[in-house]
Enzyme design. Structure first.
Site, PDB file in Angstrom:
ATOM      1  N   HIS A 126       1.086  -0.689   0.037  1.00 50.65           N
ATOM      2  CA  HIS A 126       0.032  -0.064   0.161  1.00 50.65           C
ATOM      3  C   HIS A 126       1.059   0.954  -0.051  1.00 50.65           C
ATOM      4  CE1 HIS A 126      -3.494  -3.078   0.461  1.00 50.65           C
ATOM      5  NE2 HIS A 126      -3.754  -2.866   1.735  1.00 50.65           N
ATOM      6  N   HIS A 200      -9.742   1.893  -0.104  1.00 52.04           N
ATOM      7  CA  HIS A 200     -10.457   0.265   1.148  1.00 52.04           C
ATOM      8  C   HIS A 200     -10.679   0.762   1.879  1.00 52.04           C
ATOM      9  CE1 HIS A 200      -7.736  -2.770   2.381  1.00 52.04           C
ATOM     10  NE2 HIS A 200      -6.804  -2.826   2.167  1.00 52.04           N
ATOM     11  N   GLU A 338     -11.689  -3.794  -3.843  1.00 53.97           N
ATOM     12  CA  GLU A 338     -10.472  -2.466  -3.632  1.00 53.97           C
ATOM     13  C   GLU A 338     -10.105  -2.999  -5.830  1.00 53.97           C
ATOM     14  OE1 GLU A 338      -7.588  -3.702  -0.815  1.00 53.97           O
ATOM     15  OE2 GLU A 338      -9.061  -4.825   0.289  1.00 53.97           O
TER      16      GLU A 338
END
Ligand code: BGC
Length: 373
Positions: A126, A200, A338
């Site tokens: 991420h 997210h 996602e």
């Protein structure tokens, strides 16, 4: 006040579908270093509202009516902005530069090697320790109308978290009267770089803390997924879901096959934590997923433009983070969907590209449509 005036005008002159959706800007507290956080709440005449805060361009709350008309918040998160930094788990966040994993935090562009900080075992996850979710975004514009809209932006410096090229990113959230929340990420870069921007949100359609999601019915329009190794990096294979616990082409309860440890992929993911290859042509909005909570009746239909969608059942939530209303979040309390390119694309030449060159425009669009069944 504005809502009341517009609402009243429409009651007299317009059909209900002509109600104008509203965007309201407000303070959302401060971080421990004193920096102020703002929020914009988008609301419509059908009872839905979405609050987006400037920290991480985060969807902090999403209120949706159930089949009896009760309104509840259907996304996990915290009551205060600072908690999003103190106990990060990307709740509702805009994730970048690279959502999901890059193996060993390494990739190359045109023969030049780049090394990222690893923050998930051997891998980068991420965007690294201080990804876009932990940055303060700017509110560029807020508007009312047939849809309420906020545009947020962030400029990521050349070399930030190890990624090359200054990049300008926008996140545009809009809510219309048909209970569609649309989110569009756009980006441009000054040097060739790699990126994967996504949202997210952790959805619990029961209303955040009433029940877990094991009884939710999920449909995923994907005939194949990308299996992973023990560190959740794709092996490169595109595997058919047919005959596996990963087959959601017709609606299935989340909980029915999530413990089927005969499938090694369920073991690696501790359940579902996998990228599905969305059927149809990437680059065009197409139906990717449906989630239905049979008890509340709330249903979320998702359309995406991205080639893939990560289906994650909050497997790493261990009850040690206390969210909104001091509720403890545990494994299986939520569903993340996602949309993006596939994990570790920079190291897989045959995956859809994650590369962005100067002069190109990156766009990733997702629409979440709510209704009741
Ligand atoms: C990943 C999970 C990870 C989670 C962190 C998801 O996108 O697939 O493996 O633990 O993000 O919140």
């Amino acid at each position: 006040m504005k809502t009341a005036i517009l609402g009243a005008a429409c009651l007299i002159a317009c059909s209900s579908s002509a109600f104008a959706a509203n965007a309201t800007r407000s303070a959302f507290g401060a971080l421990s270093d004193g920096s102020k956080v703002e929020a914009v709440t988008l609301s419509n005449g059908a009872g839905m509202s979405a609050r987006i805060m400037t920290l991480g361009a985060t969807l902090q709350s999403l209120v949706v009516p159930d089949k009896a008309g009760h309104k509840d918040d259907v996304v996990l998160g915290y009551d205060t902005a600072q908690e999003y930094l103190s106990h990060p788990d990307y709740f509702g966040a805009s994730v970048g530069r690279y959502a999901n994993r890059i193996a060993k935090g390494k990739f190359a562009i045109d023969g030049k090697a780049y090394t990222l900080v690893t923050n998930d075992g051997p891998n980068s996850l991420h965007g690294g320790p201080k990804g876009f979710d932990k940055r303060m975004w700017k509110i560029d514009s807020v508007s009312n109308g047939p849809e309420a809209k906020v545009v947020l932006s962030y400029v990521s410096a050349d070399g930030e978290e190890g990624f090359p090229g200054e990049m300008k990113v926008t996140a545009t959230y809009s809510l219309n009267e048909q209970n569609e929340l649309k989110l569009e990420y756009r980006a441009t870069t000054l040097k060739p770089t790699v990126l994967n921007l996504t949202n997210h949100s952790y959805f619990n359609l029961s209303g955040n803390d009433a029940r877990d999601v094991m009884g939710n019915m999920v449909t995923l329009n994907a005939a194949r997924f990308t299996p992973v190794d023990a560190t959740l990096i794709p092996t490169g294979e595109r595997r058919a879901v047919a005959g596996t616990p990963f087959d959601f082409r017709t609606p299935h309860r989340v909980g029915d096959r999530i413990r089927d440890a005969r499938d090694q992929q369920i073991r690696y993911g501790r359940g579902y934590d996998h990228n599905y290859i969305v059927d149809g042509a990437a680059g065009t909005l197409r139906p990717a997923a449906v989630v239905n909570d049979p008890v509340s009746g709330r249903t979320m239909e998702m359309q995406v433009s991205a080639p893939g969608i990560q289906f994650y059942t909050g497997n790493f939530l261990d009850g040690t983070f206390f969210g909104k209303g001091q509720h403890s979040y545990r494994q299986g309390d939520s569903i993340c969907l996602e949309p993006g390119v596939f994990p570790d694309s920079p190291n897989h030449a045959d995956f859809p590209t994650s590369r962005l060159n100067p002069g190109q425009a990156y766009v990733n669009t997702m629409v979440y449509k709510f209704s009741v069944r």
